[in-house]
Structures are given as structure tokens and as C-alpha cells.
Design an enzyme around this catalytic site. Structure first.
Site, PDB file in Angstrom:
ATOM      1  N   TYR A  68     -24.888  50.228  16.361  1.00  7.94           N
ATOM      2  CA  TYR A  68     -25.270  50.054  17.766  1.00  7.94           C
ATOM      3  C   TYR A  68     -25.327  51.397  18.486  1.00  7.94           C
ATOM      4  O   TYR A  68     -26.332  51.726  19.142  1.00  7.94           O
ATOM      5  CB  TYR A  68     -24.270  49.126  18.453  1.00  7.94           C
ATOM      6  N   SER A  81     -26.485  53.723  26.323  1.00  6.59           N
ATOM      7  CA  SER A  81     -25.083  53.306  26.408  1.00  6.59           C
ATOM      8  C   SER A  81     -24.173  54.521  26.391  1.00  6.59           C
ATOM      9  O   SER A  81     -24.526  55.582  25.851  1.00  6.59           O
ATOM     10  CB  SER A  81     -24.740  52.397  25.222  1.00  6.59           C
TER      11      SER A  81
END
Length: 282
Positions: free
Chosen positions: A189, A176
């Protein structure tokens, strides 16, 4: 291309369902023409029922690959992905289970081998996120669940898959943009996504002599079920990037085809950034 502009506010529970989303994500462009880049390949995609995973699955199928997808409990989305893959004339195996369990990860790989007789391309993609604004708001249970869902299965699935992967096989991991620029509301995350970058780089060096390539894709804000199931103000999602909008899964899927095919034959240990124009360190 359909752009998720003027998105209405909507709520879902994790991990989210694509069939409930408004507007629906664009999974593959109508004008995307496959050219048999993955003809005859057998693929496994975790989190392949919706969003980026579904897009990768449909792109792979249009390029000639059979596809197995792993999902947790989103059966309606999984069945729709199966339908879309089969519409492309390819086989699709759907496997339901909890990737946090190492035994299930092993079972999933073995089911692929039983169904397709081989495994050529592995995509580690499944993930969850639980936004919190302060460190104190993140419970130990949440922190553990995020790592056990987003990161541990990469190791579990790869370790089992290596019994069947051979020279020329491909591993693709979904990281990400948050691994590179951080996130003030996604501490756990973004930490898992940073771990995936390091995992990709190290694994690529471990497997280079076996001629197995390992790369990653680092999406920015993409309109997937993860968004309405985790954020309150989805109407503002993605508007802060230079392009001023969230991306569609259809804009990410082709990167997986590139990394899975011979087009990327001189790449391993690398990350492709698809993030709407954010300039970040590589």
C-alpha cells in the site's frame, strides 16, 4: 466536531461500507459555508461513495459543482452520497465498476462527458490495503491487486480524461502519509502511495504548459470504511499521532476544495499533508 473516540471493535470486509461504521464519520461540518468556488464545474471522483471521497464530493457540491463518483460495489453508500450531493442542489452521477480494468476507466470518463458535457476536475482517490507484518506474508496476487487498484487507474483515467480537460482544469491525487514515513504493515500500500507522489510531480511538469494543475493530498489516519475493513484493533487507530486521535473526512475534504479552486492557482506538483501533526519530509 464529532471525534471517533472510544471506538468499538467492529469487522467488515474490503472495501468496507460507511453505513455500517460505528461511530459514523463526519463528512462535512455543519458550519462549512460554500462560496461558489466551484460553481458550474463538472467533477469526477473515484472512490467517491464514502470516506474521503464522499467528503470531497459533498464539499464540491456545496461549492457549486456537479459530481460523478465511481464505486466498486458499495451501492448503498453510493446512493447516500448521491442523496447528499443532490441535497446541496447539484447533480450526482454514480458509476459502478472495477477501476483495475482500463476499459472501465475509459467508460467512466465518457459517462461523465455524456452526463455533464464536460470535465473540469478529476480526483483519483480509490484505494485498498491489506495489512501484513512480514514480506513473506504478501502474496504476488495481493501485491499485484494493490498496485492495479491503487495506482494503475490514475494513469488509465488521466489518459482518457486529457481528451476533455482543458486550460484551467485540475487533477488531484490521493496519496498517504505512509508514502513519506513508510509502514511496517502496509508495504505494498505505501509503495503505491509513493508511486502516486512521483506520478503527481511528473504529471504536473508534463501538463504545466497546458495550464492544467496537478496536486495531491496525503492524509494520515482518517476514520473511513477502509479502517474497520482492514484493521483488527480499530479502537487504537490514530492514537499514535501527536493529536492523539484519528481525523475525520470533514477535516480532509476542504483541502480538495482548495486544490480544485483558484485559491491554489500558484500550486502544482505539490502535496498537502493532513495527518494529525506528524512532521515528515515533503
Amino acid at each position: 466536531m464529532s471525534k471517533p473516540e472510544n471506538v468499538p471493535e467492529q469487522e467488515q470486509e474490503q472495501p468496507g461500507d460507511e453505513y455500517k461504521m460505528q461511530p459514523k464519520p463526519e463528512i462535512i461540518r455543519d458550519d462549512y459555508l460554500g462560496s461558489e468556488k466551484l460553481k458550474g464545474k463538472a467533477t469526477l471522483i473515484t472512490g467517491g461513495d464514502s470516506g474521503i471521497g464522499r467528503s470531497a464530493a459533498i464539499h464540491f457540491a456545496r461549492e457549486g459543482a456537479d459530481v460523478a463518483i465511481v464505486y466498486l460495489e458499495e451501492k448503498e453508500d453510493a446512493l447516500e452520497t448521491k442523496k447528499l450531493v443532490e441535497k446541496e442542489g447539484r447533480k450526482c452521477l454514480i458509476i459502478s465498476g472495477d477501476l483495475k480494468e482500463e476499459s472501465f476507466c475509459k467508460e467512466a470518463v465518457r459517462k461523465v462527458i455524456s452526463e455533464f458535457g464536460k470535465l473540469d476536475i478529476l480526483v483519483n482517490n480509490a484505494a485498498v490495503q491489506f495489512p501484513k507484518g512480514e514480506v513473506e506474508e504478501i502474496s504476488s496476487a495481493q501485491f499485484r491487486m494493490t498496485f492495479e487498484t491503487n495506482f494503475y487507474p490514475h494513469f488509465y483515467v488521466v489518459k482518457e480524461a486529457l481528451e476533455y480537460l482543458k486550460e484551467g482544469s485540475i487533477i488531484i491525487n490521493t496519496t498517504s502519509v505512509t508514502a513519506y514515513r513508510g509502514s511496517s504493515h502496509l508495504l505494498d500500500y505505501s509503495s503505491t502511495k509513493g508511486a502516486i507522489v512521483s506520478f503527481t510531480r511528473s504529471l504536473s511538469k508534463m501538463l504545466v504548459d497546458r495550464k492544467i494543475r496537478v496536486n495531491s493530498v496525503a492524509p494520515g489516519p482518517i476514520w473511513t470504511p477502509l479502517i474497520p475493513s482492514t484493521f483488527d484493533e480499530v479502537s487504537e487507530f490514530g492514537k499514535k499521532v501527536p493529536m492523539g486521535r484519528p481525523g475525520q473526512p470533514s477535516e480532509v475534504g476542504p483541502a480538495y476544495v482548495f486544490l480544485a479552486s483558484k485559491d491554489s492557482s500558484y500550486m502544482t506538483g505539490q502535496v498537502i499533508h493532513i495527518n494529525g501533526g506528524e512532521i515528515i519530509g515533503s
